[in-house]
Design a protein around this motif. Structure first.
Motif, short mmCIF file in Angstrom:
data_model
loop_
_atom_site.label_atom_id
_atom_site.label_comp_id
_atom_site.label_asym_id
_atom_site.label_seq_id
_atom_site.Cartn_x
_atom_site.Cartn_y
_atom_site.Cartn_z
N PRO A 50 0.80 -1.23 0.00
CA PRO A 50 0.00 0.00 0.00
C PRO A 50 0.83 1.28 0.00
N ALA A 51 2.11 1.19 0.35
CA ALA A 51 2.97 2.37 0.35
C ALA A 51 3.57 2.65 -1.03
N HIS A 52 3.47 1.70 -1.95
CA HIS A 52 4.04 1.90 -3.29
C HIS A 52 3.09 2.72 -4.15
N GLU A 53 3.65 3.50 -5.07
CA GLU A 53 2.83 4.38 -5.92
C GLU A 53 1.97 3.65 -6.94
N LEU A 54 2.35 2.43 -7.30
CA LEU A 54 1.62 1.70 -8.34
C LEU A 54 0.32 1.12 -7.78
N ASN A 55 -0.75 1.31 -8.54
CA ASN A 55 -2.06 0.75 -8.21
C ASN A 55 -2.45 -0.22 -9.31
N GLY A 56 -3.26 -1.21 -8.95
CA GLY A 56 -3.69 -2.18 -9.94
C GLY A 56 -5.18 -2.40 -9.92
N LEU A 57 -5.74 -2.52 -11.10
CA LEU A 57 -7.15 -2.86 -11.27
C LEU A 57 -7.23 -4.19 -12.00
N VAL A 58 -8.30 -4.93 -11.72
CA VAL A 58 -8.62 -6.11 -12.51
C VAL A 58 -10.04 -5.97 -13.01
N ALA A 59 -10.26 -6.44 -14.21
CA ALA A 59 -11.60 -6.57 -14.77
C ALA A 59 -11.97 -8.03 -14.60
N VAL A 60 -13.13 -8.28 -13.99
CA VAL A 60 -13.53 -9.64 -13.65
C VAL A 60 -14.87 -9.95 -14.29
N ARG A 61 -14.93 -11.10 -14.92
CA ARG A 61 -16.21 -11.61 -15.46
C ARG A 61 -16.34 -13.06 -15.00
N ASP A 62 -17.51 -13.40 -14.49
CA ASP A 62 -17.76 -14.76 -14.00
C ASP A 62 -16.69 -15.21 -13.01
N ASP A 63 -16.33 -14.32 -12.11
CA ASP A 63 -15.35 -14.56 -11.05
C ASP A 63 -13.93 -14.81 -11.55
N ALA A 64 -13.65 -14.50 -12.82
CA ALA A 64 -12.30 -14.71 -13.36
C ALA A 64 -11.76 -13.39 -13.91
N PRO A 65 -10.56 -12.98 -13.49
CA PRO A 65 -9.94 -11.78 -14.07
C PRO A 65 -9.69 -11.96 -15.56
N ILE A 66 -10.11 -10.95 -16.34
CA ILE A 66 -9.93 -10.99 -17.80
C ILE A 66 -9.16 -9.79 -18.32
N GLY A 67 -8.83 -8.86 -17.42
CA GLY A 67 -8.08 -7.68 -17.84
C GLY A 67 -7.41 -7.04 -16.64
N ILE A 68 -6.35 -6.28 -16.92
CA ILE A 68 -5.62 -5.58 -15.86
C ILE A 68 -5.27 -4.17 -16.31
N ALA A 69 -5.11 -3.30 -15.33
CA ALA A 69 -4.62 -1.94 -15.57
C ALA A 69 -3.73 -1.57 -14.39
N HIS A 70 -2.55 -1.04 -14.69
CA HIS A 70 -1.62 -0.54 -13.67
C HIS A 70 -1.52 0.97 -13.83
N TRP A 71 -1.67 1.70 -12.73
CA TRP A 71 -1.70 3.15 -12.83
C TRP A 71 -1.11 3.79 -11.59
N ARG A 72 -0.80 5.09 -11.75
CA ARG A 72 -0.24 5.86 -10.63
C ARG A 72 -0.59 7.33 -10.83
N ARG A 73 -0.61 8.04 -9.75
CA ARG A 73 -0.80 9.49 -9.82
C ARG A 73 0.55 10.12 -10.17
N PHE A 74 0.51 11.24 -10.90
CA PHE A 74 1.76 11.91 -11.24
C PHE A 74 1.54 13.41 -11.28
N ALA A 75 2.58 14.13 -10.91
CA ALA A 75 2.52 15.59 -10.89
C ALA A 75 2.63 16.13 -12.31
N ARG A 76 1.85 17.18 -12.60
CA ARG A 76 1.91 17.90 -13.87
C ARG A 76 2.39 19.32 -13.56
N PRO A 77 3.70 19.52 -13.42
CA PRO A 77 4.20 20.85 -13.04
C PRO A 77 3.74 21.96 -13.98
N SER A 78 3.66 21.70 -15.27
CA SER A 78 3.26 22.74 -16.21
C SER A 78 1.83 23.21 -15.99
#
Length: 151
Positions: A50-78
């Motif tokens: 939970p302390a790491h910046e990377l987050n993960g999502l799973v897409a689940v159909r019929d109780d089985a993961p069928i997709g993944i997404a890895h994401w993180r928040r990032f600063a946009r200085p501009s």
């Protein structure tokens, strides 16, 4: 948890380990990355920390993961604000075209809205025409080239 006809979208959980690993290996195979179990284990460890910046999502159909997404928040200085960077998105080949990728992207859009973030941003390969057909429907193409300085 949010859902569509394609899948339910939720945070990755410890019980998803085997299915997540198969999907992540599929992602790495798609981009012709070498088989490296150390990378797979490292990324899984990040997702479970939970302390790491990377987050993960799973897409689940019929109780089985069928997709993944890895994401993180990032600063946009501009822009003096924060956004979401989607590092990896992968849907099992057998279910592509059924709305799972769109559902994962929509979930991240909602996260950004709820948190007051300014954007969801990602890159894809010039050769990934299938993904680009979806991306062109849900987002605008940024006018930037990506450069990598390998160390």
């Amino acid at each position: 948890m949010t859902g569509t006809d394609a899948a339910q979208i939720r945070q990755v959980e410890p019980a998803d380990r085997a299915a997540w690993m198969a999907l992540f290996r599929g992602y790495r195979d798609f981009y012709e990355l070498p088989h490296d179990e150390a990378v797979v284990e490292t990324v899984w460890g990040w997702l479970m920390d939970p302390a790491h910046e990377l987050n993960g999502l799973v897409a689940v159909r019929d109780d089985a993961p069928i997709g993944i997404a890895h994401w993180r928040r990032f600063a946009r200085p501009s822009r003096g604000a924060t956004g979401i960077f989607l590092d990896d998105l992968f849907v099992a080949p057998r279910v592509r075209g059924g709305g799972t990728g769109r559902a994962l992207l929509a979930h991240l859009h909602r996260v950004a809205q709820e948190e007051g973030l300014i954007e969801v941003r990602w890159i894809t390969s010039y050769s990934n025409a299938d993904a680009q057909r979806l991306y062109d429907q849900v987002a605008i193409r940024a006018p930037f080239h990506t450069y990598v300085d390998l160390v």
